[in-house]
Write a protein that holds these residues in place. Structure first.
Motif, mmCIF file in Angstrom:
data_model
loop_
_atom_site.group_PDB
_atom_site.id
_atom_site.type_symbol
_atom_site.label_atom_id
_atom_site.label_comp_id
_atom_site.label_asym_id
_atom_site.label_seq_id
_atom_site.Cartn_x
_atom_site.Cartn_y
_atom_site.Cartn_z
ATOM 1 N N ARG A 163 42.406 23.883 79.421
ATOM 2 C CA ARG A 163 42.261 25.160 78.710
ATOM 3 C C ARG A 163 41.579 25.043 77.344
ATOM 4 O O ARG A 163 41.798 25.884 76.469
ATOM 5 C CB ARG A 163 43.613 25.894 78.537
ATOM 6 C CG ARG A 163 44.396 26.124 79.806
ATOM 7 C CD ARG A 163 43.661 26.872 80.850
ATOM 8 N NE ARG A 163 43.519 28.300 80.585
ATOM 9 C CZ ARG A 163 42.835 29.139 81.341
ATOM 10 N NH1 ARG A 163 42.207 28.700 82.417
ATOM 11 N NH2 ARG A 163 42.734 30.401 81.035
ATOM 12 N N GLY A 165 38.369 25.349 77.141
ATOM 13 C CA GLY A 165 37.151 26.170 77.249
ATOM 14 C C GLY A 165 36.044 25.558 78.092
ATOM 15 O O GLY A 165 34.904 26.020 78.065
ATOM 16 N N PRO A 168 34.501 28.188 81.290
ATOM 17 C CA PRO A 168 33.568 29.249 80.895
ATOM 18 C C PRO A 168 32.271 28.705 80.304
ATOM 19 O O PRO A 168 31.197 29.227 80.592
ATOM 20 C CB PRO A 168 34.342 30.044 79.840
ATOM 21 C CG PRO A 168 35.740 29.588 79.894
ATOM 22 C CD PRO A 168 35.826 28.343 80.677
ATOM 23 N N LEU A 171 30.041 27.415 83.147
ATOM 24 C CA LEU A 171 29.418 28.492 83.919
ATOM 25 C C LEU A 171 28.333 29.195 83.119
ATOM 26 O O LEU A 171 27.305 29.582 83.654
ATOM 27 C CB LEU A 171 30.481 29.497 84.372
ATOM 28 C CG LEU A 171 31.397 28.962 85.469
ATOM 29 C CD1 LEU A 171 32.589 29.892 85.678
ATOM 30 C CD2 LEU A 171 30.626 28.785 86.781
ATOM 31 N N ARG A 216 45.863 27.678 68.769
ATOM 32 C CA ARG A 216 45.103 28.509 69.702
ATOM 33 C C ARG A 216 45.329 28.044 71.146
ATOM 34 O O ARG A 216 45.481 28.853 72.052
ATOM 35 C CB ARG A 216 43.626 28.429 69.314
ATOM 36 C CG ARG A 216 42.680 29.189 70.200
ATOM 37 C CD ARG A 216 42.862 30.704 70.125
ATOM 38 N NE ARG A 216 41.970 31.357 71.076
ATOM 39 C CZ ARG A 216 42.251 32.455 71.741
ATOM 40 N NH1 ARG A 216 43.389 33.090 71.553
ATOM 41 N NH2 ARG A 216 41.394 32.969 72.593
ATOM 42 N N ARG A 224 49.189 31.720 80.416
ATOM 43 C CA ARG A 224 49.268 31.223 81.788
ATOM 44 C C ARG A 224 50.672 30.882 82.212
ATOM 45 O O ARG A 224 51.133 31.228 83.281
ATOM 46 C CB ARG A 224 48.449 29.929 81.893
ATOM 47 C CG ARG A 224 47.024 30.167 82.158
ATOM 48 C CD ARG A 224 46.612 29.327 83.347
ATOM 49 N NE ARG A 224 45.404 29.888 83.928
ATOM 50 C CZ ARG A 224 44.576 29.211 84.683
ATOM 51 N NH1 ARG A 224 44.812 27.941 84.948
ATOM 52 N NH2 ARG A 224 43.538 29.797 85.213
ATOM 53 N N SER A 257 36.082 24.196 69.531
ATOM 54 C CA SER A 257 35.651 25.488 70.082
ATOM 55 C C SER A 257 36.426 26.682 69.520
ATOM 56 O O SER A 257 36.110 27.826 69.845
ATOM 57 C CB SER A 257 35.818 25.467 71.611
ATOM 58 O OG SER A 257 37.197 25.519 71.949
ATOM 59 N N THR A 258 37.421 26.408 68.678
ATOM 60 C CA THR A 258 38.386 27.454 68.323
ATOM 61 C C THR A 258 37.781 28.776 67.872
ATOM 62 O O THR A 258 38.172 29.832 68.320
ATOM 63 C CB THR A 258 39.360 26.950 67.226
ATOM 64 O OG1 THR A 258 39.830 25.673 67.611
ATOM 65 C CG2 THR A 258 40.530 27.904 67.044
ATOM 66 N N THR A 259 36.833 28.728 66.944
ATOM 67 C CA THR A 259 36.325 29.994 66.392
ATOM 68 C C THR A 259 34.945 30.339 66.935
ATOM 69 O O THR A 259 34.273 31.210 66.415
ATOM 70 C CB THR A 259 36.218 29.898 64.857
ATOM 71 O OG1 THR A 259 35.309 28.828 64.550
ATOM 72 C CG2 THR A 259 37.565 29.623 64.220
ATOM 73 N N LYS A 260 34.523 29.654 67.985
ATOM 74 C CA LYS A 260 33.159 29.847 68.480
ATOM 75 C C LYS A 260 33.124 30.685 69.752
ATOM 76 O O LYS A 260 34.023 30.630 70.577
ATOM 77 C CB LYS A 260 32.511 28.489 68.745
ATOM 78 C CG LYS A 260 32.261 27.676 67.475
ATOM 79 C CD LYS A 260 31.394 26.469 67.789
ATOM 80 C CE LYS A 260 30.813 25.875 66.516
ATOM 81 N NZ LYS A 260 31.847 25.457 65.558
ATOM 82 N N ILE A 262 31.397 31.650 73.457
ATOM 83 C CA ILE A 262 30.873 30.814 74.548
ATOM 84 C C ILE A 262 29.392 30.527 74.311
ATOM 85 O O ILE A 262 28.909 29.418 74.556
ATOM 86 C CB ILE A 262 31.069 31.525 75.909
ATOM 87 C CG1 ILE A 262 32.565 31.763 76.173
ATOM 88 C CG2 ILE A 262 30.467 30.711 77.044
ATOM 89 C CD1 ILE A 262 32.849 32.621 77.400
ATOM 90 N N ILE A 265 29.070 27.773 71.573
ATOM 91 C CA ILE A 265 29.433 26.454 72.101
ATOM 92 C C ILE A 265 28.286 25.925 72.969
ATOM 93 O O ILE A 265 27.846 24.781 72.835
ATOM 94 C CB ILE A 265 30.741 26.535 72.937
ATOM 95 C CG1 ILE A 265 31.897 27.038 72.070
ATOM 96 C CG2 ILE A 265 31.078 25.192 73.546
ATOM 97 C CD1 ILE A 265 33.138 27.451 72.877
#
Lengths: 281, 281
Positions: A163, A165, A168, A171, A216, A224, A257-260, A262, A265
């Motif tokens: 989880r 990131g 996503p 893809l 986060r 989940r 990746s916390t504040t970015k 998709i 990133i």
């Protein structure tokens, strides 16, 4: 300057004879420069006939009448006839994302645009389409370490804790850029062993890591599996620390990746790994 | 007008202090209006410091010198300081996709943009991010009829024969628009029975079909399973005919995806099903 924050939201229309997807993306970028602006948005794609232009004009005029403010209208029309009809029937603050640039480009390139000669045709680029589909297929087959078969065909292999990131991002890279992405979870067994999963070791140059803030991660995992040990702050903190230590030791580049988004990133990974080779279009 | 087709390809640079993804999409739309233009493209994202501007300027100047043609440069800079530095150091045919529109919008809205007050900040919209992630998760879990659990939560359920484009379209809708998509293959058993799969019958209003030309389907299937019965023209023709008959009989709307991009297919589905509800941003 009046205090707009107390005004009712503006109406923003995004109108195109195509999908309006590009127009929407640029409209959002431009409007994001007005952080206090509140607006309603209506996308109107495939406005390809004069009849449809008139229908659009009617809807826009109605909205304007209803809320007494001039609408903001972003347009991208390829067909000059539709563009002319639009300018004839529609009033508002129109931002034409094509017209301002195409004229000067004609001069610069010494070429007439299809726009100005009236030959508007759109042909699907089958090669690009096939590359995207192949990349999406590859990426789905190699999601979450499902298989090691063909791992060496990947353009990039994303690693990180569950989880963080990876899916996503994988893809998006496949869809938007036709890049083949595998992604591989880093799990407690890897941390105990203190080494990358065996299948990844010969492919170290293709690896890119995603990390994330424990707070986060815990939030995402709680969506989940609420209240699980898996989602607990203690577990998230220790997994992330172990993953970052492992990546540091193994020389794997990574980003947080916390504040970015998709997109951010993905664009960072492309830059860092030099995947965006110059190509002839 | 000179005959450009015999000229060497032009250099196109896409430069941004962000991801450059939106700039690239609009650049492609604009350049597509010059169908005879051949060009090399270089994306330069995250140009966020004056040092980086100078490095970019050096690269662009070098390319210009090498091929003796003025480069075409698309830019989207949010930070006014970077934009000023860029204009100072870089020469070429610059197409600034923001500046032309932001000034007039300030007047129209009676607001200063963050751009002009120098407050460039970018905050990730966590709500939008979460919606996208949830949509992607849902769509992956409901790819290819994997499960009927939670099928009623789908915003749309795509149906069609194997390899008609359901998966890429589903993922694009989820990624770009945060729409939850399930997709469900139509298979020979359905055609023999002459009815939709049972799980789909109560959800008929959410269904949308993809069809495709037999020639193209056979081509795509042959990439996967060369020479198979599955990929043969005869089988593709009969499956497609049966699927279209079934959809017609069951009142399922569909489109033919053969010559359409994933973006066009997706935008059509959104329009047809009215999924693009007006929202306040």
């Amino acid at each position: 300057m009046t205090d707009q924050t107390t005004n009712p939201p503006r109406h923003v229309f995004i109108v195109s004879d195509g999908t309006a997807i590009t127009a929407e993306a640029l409209a959002h970028s431009i409007l994001a420069q007005f952080p206090d602006l509140r607006y309603h948005q209506t996308r109107m794609p495939f406005v390809t006939t004069v009849d449809k232009v008139q229908e659009v004009a009617r809807q826009i005029a109605e909205e304007e009448k209803r809320d007494g403010q001039r609408p903001i209208i972003f347009t991208t029309f390829v067909d000059p006839q539709i563009m002319r009809a639009f300018n004839e029937y529609v009033s508002g603050h129109v931002i034409d994302l094509f017209r301002k640039f195409v004229g000067p480009l004609e001069t610069e390139l010494g070429m007439k645009s299809a726009h100005s000669v009236g030959a508007t045709h759109r042909i699907r680029d089958d090669e690009k389409y096939n590359r995207r589909i192949a990349a999406i297929d590859y990426t789905l087959q190699h999601d979450d370490g499902q298989t090691n078969r063909g791992l060496d065909e990947a353009d990039v292999i994303l690693v990180g804790v569950s989880r963080s990131g990876k899916t996503p991002t994988s893809l998006f890279l496949a869809m938007q850029f036709g890049i083949k992405v595998a992604n591989y979870p880093l799990i407690p067994e890897d941390f105990d062993r203190g080494e990358l999963p065996e299948a990844l070791r010969p492919l170290r140059h293709k690896l890119f890591g995603l990390s994330i803030k424990p707070e986060r991660l815990s939030e995402i995992r709680n969506e989940r599996r609420p209240g699980s040990r898996y989602a607990s702050m203690a577990n998230c903190t220790s997994e992330i620390e172990a993953a970052e230590n492992l990546m540091r030791r193994e020389g794997v580049r990574w980003l947080n990746s916390t504040t970015k988004s998709i997109e951010e990133i993905s664009a960072t990974i492309i830059s860092e790994l030099g995947l965006d080779k110059r190509r002839v279009e």
